[in-house]
Structures are given as C-alpha cells and as structure tokens.
Design an enzyme around this catalytic site. Structure first.
Site, PDB file in Angstrom:
ATOM      1  N   GLU A 118     -29.050 -15.164 -27.825  1.00  0.00           N
ATOM      2  CA  GLU A 118     -29.619 -14.107 -27.006  1.00  0.00           C
ATOM      3  C   GLU A 118     -31.115 -14.020 -27.317  1.00  0.00           C
ATOM      4  O   GLU A 118     -31.512 -13.815 -28.467  1.00  0.00           O
ATOM      5  CB  GLU A 118     -28.937 -12.775 -27.308  1.00  0.00           C
ATOM      6  N   GLU A 166     -21.643  -1.629 -28.307  1.00  0.00           N
ATOM      7  CA  GLU A 166     -22.190  -2.352 -27.147  1.00  0.00           C
ATOM      8  C   GLU A 166     -23.237  -3.294 -27.695  1.00  0.00           C
ATOM      9  O   GLU A 166     -24.318  -2.864 -28.115  1.00  0.00           O
ATOM     10  CB  GLU A 166     -22.852  -1.390 -26.155  1.00  0.00           C
ATOM     11  N   GLY A 171     -26.700  -2.137 -29.712  1.00  0.00           N
ATOM     12  CA  GLY A 171     -27.751  -2.917 -30.369  1.00  0.00           C
ATOM     13  C   GLY A 171     -27.286  -4.342 -30.598  1.00  0.00           C
ATOM     14  O   GLY A 171     -26.501  -4.873 -29.819  1.00  0.00           O
ATOM     15  N   SER A 172     -27.770  -4.933 -31.676  1.00  0.00           N
ATOM     16  CA  SER A 172     -27.521  -6.353 -31.889  1.00  0.00           C
ATOM     17  C   SER A 172     -26.108  -6.592 -32.409  1.00  0.00           C
ATOM     18  O   SER A 172     -25.493  -5.738 -33.037  1.00  0.00           O
ATOM     19  CB  SER A 172     -28.527  -6.913 -32.883  1.00  0.00           C
ATOM     20  N   THR A 173     -25.616  -7.790 -32.140  1.00  0.00           N
ATOM     21  CA  THR A 173     -24.298  -8.173 -32.624  1.00  0.00           C
ATOM     22  C   THR A 173     -24.267  -8.216 -34.140  1.00  0.00           C
ATOM     23  O   THR A 173     -23.271  -7.831 -34.764  1.00  0.00           O
ATOM     24  CB  THR A 173     -23.889  -9.521 -32.005  1.00  0.00           C
ATOM     25  N   GLY A 176     -23.853  -4.792 -35.311  1.00  0.00           N
ATOM     26  CA  GLY A 176     -22.519  -4.368 -34.903  1.00  0.00           C
ATOM     27  C   GLY A 176     -21.457  -4.851 -35.874  1.00  0.00           C
ATOM     28  O   GLY A 176     -20.530  -4.117 -36.233  1.00  0.00           O
ATOM     29  N   LYS A 184     -29.509   8.802 -33.567  1.00  0.00           N
ATOM     30  CA  LYS A 184     -30.730   8.187 -34.088  1.00  0.00           C
ATOM     31  C   LYS A 184     -31.319   7.263 -33.038  1.00  0.00           C
ATOM     32  O   LYS A 184     -30.748   6.223 -32.729  1.00  0.00           O
ATOM     33  CB  LYS A 184     -30.471   7.376 -35.351  1.00  0.00           C
ATOM     34  N   CYS A 241     -29.107  -6.186 -22.609  1.00  0.00           N
ATOM     35  CA  CYS A 241     -27.986  -6.897 -23.224  1.00  0.00           C
ATOM     36  C   CYS A 241     -27.170  -7.650 -22.187  1.00  0.00           C
ATOM     37  O   CYS A 241     -26.611  -8.695 -22.479  1.00  0.00           O
ATOM     38  CB  CYS A 241     -27.112  -5.932 -24.010  1.00  0.00           C
TER      39      CYS A 241
END
Lengths: 320, 478, 299
Positions: free
Chosen positions: B389, B258, B236-238, B241, B184, B292
C-alpha cells in the site's frame, strides 16, 4: 471522403456494417457522465478568467430567432444586436452569427451589411425534420442561395430511432452536398440531433459518430423546441466524440449546444467543459458555438458588472 | 495545463475559520492541558505554516479521559434512546451550519483540496450523524435482540486522511448505541476533532460523553491497553492493527479494525471508457491517493491497454495541483513530510524494479509536501508497487487477458478492502463481484460512500463493518 | 446366535482422522489412549501433528471455492442429509457419547438427538441468513447498493472439551452452513464421537475437505493453525484461557477473525445466529442506476 476517413470507409457500406460499428462504440454510463459534468460545473471562474470567458462566450453565440412570428423588423433588430451587442461599450465582441429561418436569410444579410457576423440558417424542415427529401434539399439550397454561411440541419430522429442509421447518414451526406455554392465554396454544416428525443446517451454518441462520418462541420445538440435541450452532460459527451474523432482521423469538428443556456454561469460551465475535455483548440467560435437568445443579455450585464463594479439591470441592456 | 483559458486563483476565504494559537485536550467537557504539560505543533501541509499548538496526551491524560467517559457512561446509556437521538440530531445540524468553517479548517490542517472537504467530507460527516441519530431509539429493531446493550467506554483511534469523517464514523454509532467515547485524532490533523469538541458543547452534550485527546501513537496504545476500555475501534495501518489485535488478546474488549488496502480497479474491454477513466482518476487521486480503499492497482484488459492509457494520461494532464484552498484545485498536498518520504521511497522502488514511471507535466509548489500524480506501467504482480500500500497518488497498471485472470490477480493480495469493475455487461459485473474477496465492490463507479452502506475489509484489511445497520454491531453487546 | 455371539470376539474400530474426504492416520504415526469417564480404555486415537494440521488446511482451502460457490439450497440439502445419516446411526453415537461423557443411555440419547436436530436447524439457515443479515442499502444517490454476507474462508475450530459431540456439532455446523470450510480439533479427552462423525459426513454428499477432523492436542496444533497465513478465522471455543490468549495473539499475524471462548451452560439451548455471523464477511456492491433517458437527470 477525406483520405483520413478511409479507415472508416467500410462502416458506411451497409446498414448492418454501420450498425455493428455504432453498437461497438464504448457505452456511456449515465451517472458517471453526469457526475463528471457536474464536477466540472463546480469550477470557480473569477476576475480575469471570468472576463475572458464572458467575451469568449459572447463571440461564440449564434444569436437566434426561430419563431413563427419572426418579421423582417425582428431579424433586423437581432442583426443589429449581433453586430453591436452593447451600445454603451464598443469593446464588446460581436456574436458569432445570427441564426434564422431560410426565408429570413436575405433580410439578415442586408441588415448585417458585410459585418463579420455569420448568417446561420436552419433547414431541412426544421425543427421536426418531417418532410420529403426534395423539400429538405430545396430548403437547404434556398438558404445557401440567399447567402447563408452556415446551415443548421436536423436529422430524421424517426429514422435514427427506427434503426435506419444508414438513411440518417445518407441524409447528412446529401444535405452536405447541397451546401456547396456555385463557386465551389460551401456553407458549413451543423447537424442537429435533437438529443432530447434521442433520449439515451448511447444514442447521442452513435448519432455524433454518424454526423461526423457523414461530414458534419459541427454537431449540435438541439433545436431548442423540445423539453430537454443542451445540458452539460450531453455536451460533454459530444465533446468526447469530437475529441475521439480527431484523434482517429485528424479531422476537427465543432460542437454547438443549443437551447436552455440562459445565464453567464451556465455558459462558463460549458466553456470549462470545452477547456478540460478538448482543450484550447476548440476555444474559438470557429469550433464552439452557443445557440441562444436570452444568454447574450445576461453576459452583457455580467460584463458591465466586471467593468464598473456595480451590478447591472435589464434596463441597461437592449431588448430587441 | 497551459491554456488560453487560465483560471484565475479562486481561493476559499480563510476568514470563515478562527484558529486559536493553542488548544487543550477535551476531557470531561473541559479543555485542559496535558498532565505533563507537553504540547505539539500542527502545521498546514501545503505551506508548512504552524496552525496551532496542541496539548499532547500522555498516559495520565488517557486515564483521566477514560475515567471521565466511564463516569458519563451510566447516565448516558440510561437515557431514553430518543433523547440520545436528539443530541445526535443537534450535532448533525450544527455540523451543517458550520460546514464551510470546518471544510476550510480540514483543508488547512490536512492539505486536501477544499473541493473535497466541501463536497465530500463535510456532507458525509453530517449525514453520518443524521443516520445514526435515527438508530438511537430503534436499537431493538436492528436485529440484535429486543434490548441490546452498549458496551461501555469506546477507545477510538483515527487516522489523518479523513480526520472529521473518520471521527463521525466512530463517534456517531458509538453514541447512538449508548457508549461513551475517548477519541484520539492523528497527530498531524488534530484540529477538526477539537472543533468537534466545541460542537459537542454547543449541542449541550453531557460532559464526559465525548473526550478528545490529541496525541501520538503512544497515547493511542495507552488508550487501547487501558483496562477500563470496553471497545477498541481503530482506522489506520495494518501493522498497527495487528499490534492492537495482539494487545487485546485474552481480554473481553470488542474490536473493529479498518486497515490498509490495495484495491484492484478492473477495466474490461467493453467498459464505458470515458467514465472508467474518471473512475480510475477518482479511485487513485481522490485525496491524493491517501485512501485505504483507493483503486491503486489498475487491472486493464490487455486488448485495450494502450488506448486506455492514452486516455488516462490525457486526463491526468488536466489535473490541477496546488493551493488546497483554491476551489479549482484537484490535487492538494501530501499530509506530512513522513508520508511524502514513504511515497517517494516506494515510487523509487518501483523504478528500481523496472516499472515505467510517468507523471504529467506538473509544477510543484516550493514549500509544503507535494507529490505529482504518478503512473507505473509494465507492472507485474511481483513488483513492490503492485503489492504494498503506497497511500499516495501513485497508480500501478497491470494487464489481464480473461475475467478469471482478472479475478485471480485482484484477489492475489493480503488485503481485501475494495475493488472496482468496469464493464457494460451486467452478468459479468455480478459474476466478478461475486468472486472478488473485498468488502466494497464498486461497479462502474468508484469511491462512493454513504452512511447507510457498510464499509470494511476482508483479510488483512481488518474486520467489522462501519456504516449501516451493520455498523451498530461493533458498539452493542451482541 | 446367542451362543456364538457369547464367544465371538468383536471387531475393534481403528479410529482415523477425516481430512480432505479421506480417512488417514496421523502422518506422525502417533496415537494416544482414549478412556471412558471411568478410566477404562476405549480405543487409540490418532495424535495429529502440525503436518496433519497443515494438510487439513490445504484440503479445506481446496474445498472452499466449490462449497462457498454452491447454492445455499444445495448446502441446506447436504446439511439435512447429515442429519438423516446421523439418525440412521443413532445407536452408535448414543453409545460413543455415553462412554465419552459418562452419560446414561437416555441422557446420551437426548444429546445425540439434540445434535441431529442441530444439523436440521442449520440446514434451514443456509438460504435465509443472506436475507437476515444482508439487504439493499438506501444510499443518497443514483446507485443500487446491496450488502450480502459471504463466508470468511477457512476456519479453524478448537472444539469444546466437555461436550464432545453436541458441542462439536454446534461449533462446526454454523461455520459450514454459510459456506466456510473447517479444520476442527476434536475434544482432546473424548475425540471418538468426532472421529466417527467423519464417517457420517463422508456418506452425506458433503464434498471432501469441507470438514476436516483432527484428534490430538489443541495446545500442540493450535499455535500452527492460529498463525497459519492461509487460515482466515479461528473459533477458540474449547481453548482454556491461557491457550486462548496465546492463539489470539498468533492469529493477529494475518488478522484472523477470532471468536473467543464463551461459557456455555447448555449446548442444547437455542444457538441464535452469532456463531454464523462470526464467520461472515459483508460485501457491499454499488452500481449506478442512472436515468432511463438522457433527457431527465435522475438526481
């Protein structure tokens, strides 16, 4: 010594002081330097910007002949070309200078006949620089006396590589004094480091500072007589040096890459380096030069292409 | 920069890419509408121009795609590795052939400068497929046993900052190891993945081996949760995640994540200053800082702070912001209005908390999403801009006095993805690199990537590695 | 001797936790009864609380810098020293394991021997794993690029419930071999061999805090350790499926590395490398190589 240089007065009082200073300069990371130069080399200079850059580049050329086979005829032809690079288009700018051996200065002066093209002469036992100081001084004085506007000296790479930095510095100072004419005016002094022989970027930065501290008006990469001459990376490094020197002393110094720059594309890359490293203050032939010979014809062909829309060919520029 | 030497516009030609008005989902080798007929529009961030309408995957489409991948898995995983390798080599070659087209497409859809898509993204994409192609028939030599098996169907969700490169990082190792994939792409950058689907067709890849389902976060969540997915790979974002890590708890799904970062770029007083300045600029302004592993925290030794900042500001003044398709543009558009709003809000927080804000004189285009390169000085570890971030062209500058303090500050973060070290002293590089809790450490360089080089984070920057031999592990049953 | 020993009341051992190199009781003051496989009372074991778990994490974090920074050779010597110390106390562990797991003396002896040999196996791994899983990467550019494995940090381990000693050694040795520090919750039913192991570790040159051993309920301490923000990883070896899922969810709060429980038929089988690699991070360091001279570009 200019008053703005007094901050650096201490560093040239002894060999050890000069060594400490030079070795205290920030190091140069070769890969990073070359990557930055390569990155600026990807700038795409088109249409009006290209036309501007081509004329600027022509006006910055020290049109050079430095051959054992140089004759008065060759020098006269070169001088004519410098004054009138493209007989088919009188709007073409003149080159900045012609660059010849000292014994050809008088010939060039006569041939230029007062045109606004400087006469640059190599001196100091160019290109090797392997001669005694009195010889180098005589070489320089001869050229100045014959009418040279600019002196392109070579440093003693042997002394530099042997770590005799103060001797290198003193040589430049001495030659600088020899550039003074009887009327008190002086020829501008270009100091050639022969970067290909200095080998490392750290050495090139140190040599640049020796030259600037000693009173060079220009710092110049190479003689054109060794394997590696001007490169985008070593020129970028020298541009950084003159930028930093002006920031610290207020004194502006010119830069001259020489040797190996043969195409318009190459020349424009160097102009981009100037533009984005030191900016427009250096974008004139008072502060930036190309030491070149075959470059001029490529610039002229590109210039014709821009004005006519057709690609030009070598039969449509003069071979001198 | 106003100069006597003004660069005339040098736009890359748009005509090398032909964007259709609408695109379907790529499932089982065919482009197809979403089951519920939903579509969304993808816009060019630099102009807000609508580029295309794209089918929007929902739960039924995810299921359809996973089923297709499952059907394809048996044959694909049973192919000799050397045959899988040849498909991947074909893909790599076609990407090289079509790289200018893909670079322009990526620049249009993402907003990043053509200089980057042309010189960084696309070469790395092709290199990644080349690299993993060669692994496909050598898995028994990779150190994971004599005959390591693939996992099955990989569900992969990728971000918008390097759309095609992240696709390559996900798909190349998955296919080399014998998995099939459902990928995706992000909702703001679906196009290059759909062009990749066409490349799969050109390469003759068996249907169902690669399925591309553009959509929003809900489709990603459906994919992660699908019971017939064996492997989840997410970049993507933490926050997302963590949600994925919770979602797959108690299952057998293997996962690589990641995630975010707040990379420290440490500059010692004996650094090669000019190259350090370039590294700092590259570290935070590459891809508008939407990276990132960006070096978003500059830790500079206090003794050279002023000198370095002067150099940095002078350098920032030469950055060229504008039309991403112009070959001379250094700073392109922010990817979306949402991301621009987030960057803007965090920068305002930085100011409100007392950090000193600076940007070079820089005219922003009137349409599209733009943010000027920005520095914050007088930043301390307590400032939001030093901890969160930002994912934008915003650099926070902090100081340190000693190597110990530099390491302590660099490690003082919930993240641990990247770090930089600038010094000419070799032993200091090794000592500091040893102490840094970060997956990638760039010494006297920054933001370098290579398919052979493992990439991934410590701590909340995620787990697992992508790239190199290490990158195979996440796609093998070991 | 024989007459007096027949009448002599033997000395019971008070089993205590092993935390930060010391042997505390549970801060809660609680204990629970530990019985052998036939239900006969063996001893009371500390029923550790979440605060004991918290203290153990502090100790493990404090020890991490020194242990991870020690040379691999040094760690290998210390792991080997553990094997030496265990060998000397073999009879004690044979008895404790036999009682705990209902094994005959010879079977318990085989289990203890396997545990000793396991320390020897991992002692030899400390200075080899780096070359096996790390190395130079041939990047396409003028850069030296090296990947090295590094310990993840503080690892919580739920020790296997059935294999109270060999299972325990098999899960903690790989964690510390590579430089991690560990907080382990011993088998709830059979914690005594684990608690005795603490006494061995304390005399093996192993720095205090590298291994911290708690006894009690994994279901009680586990959630606190799984959600602890200063724990980097969790091995769910001894957690049942319901607890394992709960802990994996809690572990997501700071993205701990999670090693899910896997069925183990035979703890004496070759363990392979996976229990080490599960708690390693790969760090990749780049540096320009550059050209020797400015004369020629290297690329």
């Amino acid at each position: 010594m200019p008053t703005t240089l007094t901050a650096f007065a201490d560093v040239t009082t002894s060999d050890s002081a000069l060594r400490r200073f030079l070795h205290g300069l920030p190091g140069v990371d070769a890969v990073g330097l070359e990557a930055r130069a390569a990155s600026l080399g990807t700038r795409s200079i088109k249409t009006t910007a290209k036309a501007y850059a081509i004329d600027l580049a022509i006006s910055m050329i020290d049109l050079t002949t430095l051959e054992g086979a140089d004759t008065p005829g060759k020098v006269r032809a070169l001088s004519a070309k410098a004054v009138n690079p493209d007989p088919t288009d009188r709007t073409t700018p003149m080159t900045a200078a012609v660059c010849v051996y000292p014994d050809m200065v008088a010939t060039a002066k006569a041939a230029l006949n007062g045109a606004d093209v400087k006469i640059a002469s190599v001196a100091t036992a160019f290109p090797a620089g392997r001669a005694a100081l009195p010889v180098k001084l005589a070489d320089t004085r001869d050229a100045v006396a014959a009418g040279a506007d600019e002196i392109d000296m070579v440093i003693d790479r042997g002394a530099f590589l042997a770590g005799r930095y103060l001797e290198t510095y003193e040589l430049i100072r001495t030659i600088k004094e020899a550039c003074v004419r009887e009327d008190g005016s002086a020829a501008r002094l270009k100091v050639i480091f022969e970067t290909g022989e200095l080998s490392t970027y750290d050495n090139i930065r140190r040599a640049s500072w020796i030259g600037m501290l000693a009173g060079a008006d220009f710092i110049k990469t190479s003689t054109g007589k060794v394997g590696v001459n001007a490169t985008p990376a070593n020129t970028l490094l020298m541009l950084e040096a003159v930028r930093d020197f002006r920031a610290q002393t207020g004194i502006q110094i010119g830069v001259k890459p020489a040797g190996g720059i043969r195409t318009t594309k190459d020349a424009i890359k160097f102009l981009v380096l100037v533009n984005e490293t030191v900016g427009e203050d250096w974008l004139s032939n008072h502060w930036f030069r190309f030491g070149a010979s075959s470059l001029l014809n490529d610039l002229l062909m590109q210039r014709q292409k821009l004005s006519t829309g057709r690609y030009s060919g070598p039969d449509y520029v003069t071979v001198d | 920069m106003a100069s006597v030497f003004e660069y005339a516009p040098a736009p890359e030609s748009r005509s090398v890419v032909d964007i259709a008005p609408s695109y379907g989902l790529f499932i089982d080798g065919e482009f197809t509408d979403a089951a519920d007929g939903k579509v969304f529009k993808t816009v060019s961030p630099s102009s807000e121009e609508v580029l295309a309408e794209v089918a929007q995957a929902g739960a039924a489409d995810v299921d359809r795609a996973v089923k297709a991948a499952r059907r394809a898995f048996e044959k694909w995983s049973a192919l000799p590795g050397s045959e899988r390798a040849k498909y991947l080599f074909r893909i790599a070659r076609i990407i090289q052939e079509r790289s200018r087209e893909l670079a322009v497409l990526e620049t249009l859809d993402n907003g990043k400068p053509i200089r980057e898509t042309r010189d960084a993204d696309l070469p790395l994409v092709a290199a990644h497929f080349f690299y993993y192609a060669g692994w496909a028939d050598k898995l028994g030599h990779a150190g994971y046993g004599a005959d390591p098996r693939p996992l099955g169907v990989a569900g992969q969700v990728i971000p918008w900052n390097f759309p095609l490169l992240m696709l390559a990082w996900k798909i190349a190792p998955a296919l080399a190891a014998g998995n099939t994939v459902v990928l995706k792409p992000a909702e703001t950058t679906p196009l290059s993945a759909l062009f990749f689907a066409d490349i799969c067709r050109q390469a003759g890849l068996p249907k169902g081996v690669v399925n591309i389902i553009p959509g929003y976060g809900d489709a990603g969540a459906e994919l992660v949760a699908h019971p017939d997915v064996n492997k989840v790979a997410f970049t993507g974002s933490t926050a997302v995640g963590k949600a994925i890590a919770r979602q797959i708890a108690g299952t057998d799904k293997k996962v690589t994540l990641e995630l975010g970062g707040k990379g420290a770029n440490i500059v010692f007083d004996d650094a090669p200053i000019d190259q350090a300045v370039e590294g700092i600029v590259n570290g935070i302004f590459f891809n508008q800082g939407q990276v990132c592993c960006a070096g978003s925290r500059l830790l500079v030794q206090e003794s050279i702070h002023d000198e370095l900042l002067d150099s940095l500001k002078r350098r920032l003044s030469t950055l060229r912001l504008g039309d991403p398709l112009d070959k001379n543009t250094d700073i392109g558009a922010i990817n979306s209005a949402d991301q621009l709003a987030r960057i803007t809000a965090l920068a305002e927080t930085g100011e409100a908390e007392g950090a000193e804000r600076w940007s070079p004189a820089c005219e922003l285009p009137s349409s599209g999403y733009w943010f000027a390169p920005t520095l914050f000085t007088n930043v301390t570890q307590a400032h939001t801009v030093a901890r969160d971030e930002i994912f934008g062209p915003v650099l926070s500058v902090l100081t340190f006095r000693t190597p110990d303090e530099a390491v302590a500050k660099a490690n003082n973060s919930q993240y641990g993805l990247s770090a930089g070290i600038w010094t000419e002293k070799g032993s200091r590089i090794l000592a500091v690199a040893n102490q840094l809790r970060a997956g990638v450490v760039w010494a006297n360089t920054f933001n370098k990537f290579d398919p052979t080089s493992p990439f991934g984070g410590y701590k909340e920057s995620g787990f697992g590695r992508e790239g190199g031999r290490h990158g195979l592990e996440g796609y093998l049953d070991v | 001797m024989s007459e007096s020993s027949a009448t002599r009341l033997n000395v019971f051992k008070t089993y205590k936790l092993y935390v930060g190199g010391k042997f505390p009781r549970s801060e809660s003051g609680r204990v629970y009864e530990v019985s052998d496989s036939k239900g006969k009372w063996l001893a009371n074991a500390p029923l550790s609380s979440r605060k004991d778990a918290r203290d153990a994490v502090v100790a493990a974090r404090k020890a991490f810098g020194g242990w991870s920074g020690a040379t691999a050779y040094n760690r290998g010597q210390i792991l080997y020293r553990i094997a030496e110390m265990l060998e000397g106390r073999r009879e004690q562990f044979v008895r404790e394991v036999g009682e705990a797991e209902g094994l005959s003396k010879s079977k318990a002896g085989a289990v203890v021997d396997a545990a000793i040999d396991r320390w020897v196996w991992y002692a030899g791994w400390t200075d080899k794993i780096g070359q096996i899983v790390g190395g130079a990467n041939p990047v396409a550019g003028p850069f030296f690029n090296l990947s090295t494995p590094e310990p993840t940090g503080v690892v919580t381990v739920i020790a296997p419930q059935d294999s109270s000693f060999l299972g325990l050694v098999s899960v903690i040795a790989p964690v510390i071999a590579t430089g991690n520090t560990v907080v382990v919750i011993a088998s709830e039913k059979s914690p005594l061999p684990a608690l005795s192991l603490g006494e061995v570790l304390a005399t093996s040159d192993l720095p205090g805090g590298v291994v911290n051993i708690l006894s009690g309920k994994a279901g009680e301490m586990g959630p606190h350790l799984a959600s602890h923000q200063d724990v980097n990883a969790i091995d769910l070896a001894g957690a049942d499926p319901v607890l394992a899922k709960e802990l994996e969810i809690a572990a997501a709060d700071n993205l701990k590395r999670v090693l899910r429980p896997q069925p183990v038929d035979d703890w004496s089988a070759d363990p392979g490398m996976s229990r080490m690699t599960a708690f390693l991070e790969t760090k990749t360091v780049w540096h320009p190589t550059g050209s020797l001279g400015a004369g020629g570009s290297s690329y």
